[in-house]
Write an enzyme that holds these catalytic residues in place. Structure first.
Site, PDB file in Angstrom:
ATOM      1  N   CYS A  10      -1.047 -65.688  74.001  1.00 49.97           N
ATOM      2  CA  CYS A  10      -1.524 -64.327  73.749  1.00 49.97           C
ATOM      3  C   CYS A  10      -0.409 -63.359  73.363  1.00 49.97           C
ATOM      4  O   CYS A  10      -0.596 -62.528  72.476  1.00 49.97           O
ATOM      5  CB  CYS A  10      -2.291 -63.811  74.960  1.00 49.97           C
ATOM      6  SG  CYS A  10      -1.347 -63.735  76.489  1.00 49.97           S
ATOM      7  N   HIS A  63      -2.641 -61.177  80.939  1.00 49.41           N
ATOM      8  CA  HIS A  63      -3.128 -61.364  79.574  1.00 49.41           C
ATOM      9  C   HIS A  63      -2.803 -60.101  78.777  1.00 49.41           C
ATOM     10  O   HIS A  63      -2.708 -59.014  79.344  1.00 49.41           O
ATOM     11  CB  HIS A  63      -4.642 -61.604  79.588  1.00 49.41           C
ATOM     12  CG  HIS A  63      -5.232 -61.863  78.234  1.00 49.41           C
ATOM     13  ND1 HIS A  63      -4.670 -62.723  77.329  1.00 49.41           N
ATOM     14  CD2 HIS A  63      -6.347 -61.354  77.632  1.00 49.41           C
ATOM     15  CE1 HIS A  63      -5.409 -62.754  76.227  1.00 49.41           C
ATOM     16  NE2 HIS A  63      -6.420 -61.922  76.376  1.00 49.41           N
ATOM     17  N   SER A  96      -6.729 -66.313  73.331  1.00 52.72           N
ATOM     18  CA  SER A  96      -7.019 -66.615  74.728  1.00 52.72           C
ATOM     19  C   SER A  96      -7.707 -67.969  74.813  1.00 52.72           C
ATOM     20  O   SER A  96      -8.202 -68.494  73.806  1.00 52.72           O
ATOM     21  CB  SER A  96      -7.909 -65.532  75.344  1.00 52.72           C
ATOM     22  OG  SER A  96      -8.369 -65.909  76.623  1.00 52.72           O
TER      23      SER A  96
END
Length: 346
Positions: free
Chosen positions: A171, A206, A223
């Site tokens: 990511c 994330h 992701s």
């Protein structure tokens, strides 16, 4: 994949003692089992790289290729050793691939080319499809080292390296690549959005690239889960966008802990300044939805106002520069007047 014997261009960076990092390119685990289990001793001895998060991703560090390309033997063998431990078929799968006399050539996705006839949503869709075709990296080794404190110009060089190597990415790498591929789209503003969640006693990180255009928000990203990646330009406010991600995390029984929003990233790929990753930090477990909404909306307005101020300042500077050039030009009659004033010491 680029192994130790491959020939590939790319800069070489210094290798750390352990060669692994905590969550810089964060995993988006949605199950309770960590994807890369390692011993607690190894985790405690992990060296931290610049710009990483304060927590391990799910309590588990992951490896990072710090030596550039071609990948050196130590990094290469370490990756395969880790894959042997975590893959269901283990050593059998590794031997089957590494001992094969012929492997089919993996298709290299074509870099999207922007055309004047393309709309902004179409171009963002093309960029997202390109990153999706590179695939998410499940090897447990991050192929490109991303230091958040590095100048933007250096990160753009890393993005060019990602395109040259065409390897799977995580990511954080997707955020850098997304910035690079949208630099020429000046009508779109880009900014990082980071999430810290908790599941089964572990913290997970994330990051996605927020985009803003014509009063609408969206995202680009990568992701393990499709609903934690990109969002179309359909959200009227920044809070709507963030809460939509929170809803997606909730479906995987993840509790939102922190949300970090950065500032707009300059479109000039040569600027020698780092990306502002954490300008606004929201403690989601301590603030209510209404307070979070107000902070997010204020931050969105502040970013737009600062952008307008910077744009106006730049326009004023250009006008002043043009005026100065005109005054100093030989064809300008004012030049004679200034020279006369100087000669007479007026």
């Amino acid at each position: 994949m680029t192994g130790p014997s491959a020939t590939s261009s790319g800069s070489t960076t210094k290798t750390s003692r352990h060669g692994r990092s905590k969550s810089t390119s964060s995993y988006c685990h949605t199950t309770g089992t960590p994807a890369e289990p390692t011993s607690s001793t190894a985790a405690n001895n992990t060296e931290r790289s610049s710009g990483e998060e304060d927590e391990k991703d799910g309590g588990v560090p992951f490896f990072v290729n710090r030596t550039g390309f071609p990948i050196d033997t130590v990094t290469w063998e370490r990756m395969w050793s880790h894959v042997t431990k975590v893959h269901p078929d283990g050593q059998e799968m590794v031997d089957k691939i590494r001992n094969a006399t012929h492997l089919p050539k993996h298709p290299v996705p074509s870099v999207p080319n922007f055309k004047p006839s393309m709309s902004v949503p179409d171009w963002l869709h093309a960029v997202q499809n390109y990153m999706r075709n590179l695939q998410y990296n499940h090897t447990g080794t991050q192929f490109f080292e991303i230091k958040k404190t590095r100048p933007l110009s250096g990160l753009m060089e890393t993005a060019r390296e990602m395109i040259r190597e065409s390897l799977p990415i995580k990511c954080l790498e997707a955020v850098i690549l997304g910035i690079y591929l949208t630099n020429g789209l000046t009508s779109v503003e880009r900014f990082p959005i980071s999430f810290k969640t908790q599941f089964s006693g572990h913290h997970f990180h994330h990051v996605v690239l927020g985009v803003y255009c014509n009063g609408r928000y969206g995202t680009l990203g990568m992701s393990r889960r499709t609903d934690l990646m990109d969002r179309s330009l359909s959200f009227r406010t920044l809070s709507e966008l963030v809460f939509d991600f929170e809803d997606s995390y909730r479906r995987y029984q993840h509790t939102m802990k922190k949300i970090k929003i950065g500032l707009y990233v300059p479109h000039n790929p040569h600027v020698f300044q780092p990306i502002e990753w954490n300008y606004l930090v929201i403690n989601a477990c301590r603030q209510g939805c209404e307070d979070m909404r107000k902070e997010l909306e204020k931050h969105g307005r502040d970013m737009r106002m600062k952008h307008c101020f910077v744009s106006q300042s730049a326009e004023t500077a250009i006008k002043r520069c043009n005026c100065a050039n005109y005054i100093g030009s030989a064809s300008n009659p004012t030049t004679y007047w200034f020279r006369t004033m100087v000669q007479k010491n007026v």
